[in-house]
Design a protein around this motif. Structure first.
Motif, PDB file in Angstrom:
ATOM      1  N   LEU A  75       0.793  -1.126  -0.005  1.00  0.00           N
ATOM      2  CA  LEU A  75       0.212   0.039  -0.014  1.00  0.00           C
ATOM      3  C   LEU A  75       0.906   1.166  -0.086  1.00  0.00           C
ATOM      4  N   ALA A  80      -2.726  -1.393  -3.744  1.00  0.00           N
ATOM      5  CA  ALA A  80      -3.621  -2.247  -2.536  1.00  0.00           C
ATOM      6  C   ALA A  80      -4.252  -3.274  -3.098  1.00  0.00           C
ATOM      7  N   ASN A  82      -6.845  -6.665  -0.890  1.00  0.00           N
ATOM      8  CA  ASN A  82      -7.476  -6.990   0.224  1.00  0.00           C
ATOM      9  C   ASN A  82      -6.691  -8.226   0.873  1.00  0.00           C
TER      10      ASN A  82
END
Length: 137
Positions: A75, A80, A82
């Motif tokens: 990040l 980015a 998850n």
């Protein structure tokens, strides 16, 4: 307001099906780009779970890798994803999984992002050893 609701109601009445078809086609293209880029950059180092619907693809790295160990670093470098444990009922069972969204980025951004993700992942874990048919040092 009422005026905006009337405009939306009129649009939906006439254009909703075409709009949904356009969205599906665009998302389908982006998913194809993501799958191709992941296959090129990660090869057999990762397992892909192509969705039948939705806007997320699951990527699984080898079992010994915990993606949480480099999520913050990724990040900070502008990539980015998850971490799977944040989206699983059994976080430890999902430690090697990433959940990747393909809805918002452009096709070029997806390609560039996957190349960066492979670089960052390699720096953190040694995986993938090869990307785009090149051995990583």
């Amino acid at each position: 307001g009422a005026l905006e609701q009337m405009v939306v109601a009129e649009y939906v009445t006439r254009e909703f099906d075409r709009h949904v078809d356009d969205l599906r086609a665009g998302l389908g293209r982006k998913l194809d780009v993501l799958v191709e880029a992941l296959s090129r950059e990660f090869g057999t180092s990762a397992e892909l779970f192509r969705p039948e619907g939705g806007i997320f693809l699951w990527l699984k790295l080898p079992d010994h890798i915990d993606v949480r160990s480099f999520a913050a670093s990724a990040l900070a470098q502008g990539v980015a994803f998850n971490p799977g444990p944040e989206w699983a009922c059994d976080p430890e069972a999902a430690r090697s999984y990433m959940r990747l969204c393909f809805a918002l980025p452009s096709e070029d951004t997806i390609r560039e992002g996957v190349a960066e993700l492979a670089r960052i992942t390699h720096e953190a874990t040694g995986i993938p050893a090869r990307s785009a048919n090149r051995v990583r040092a």
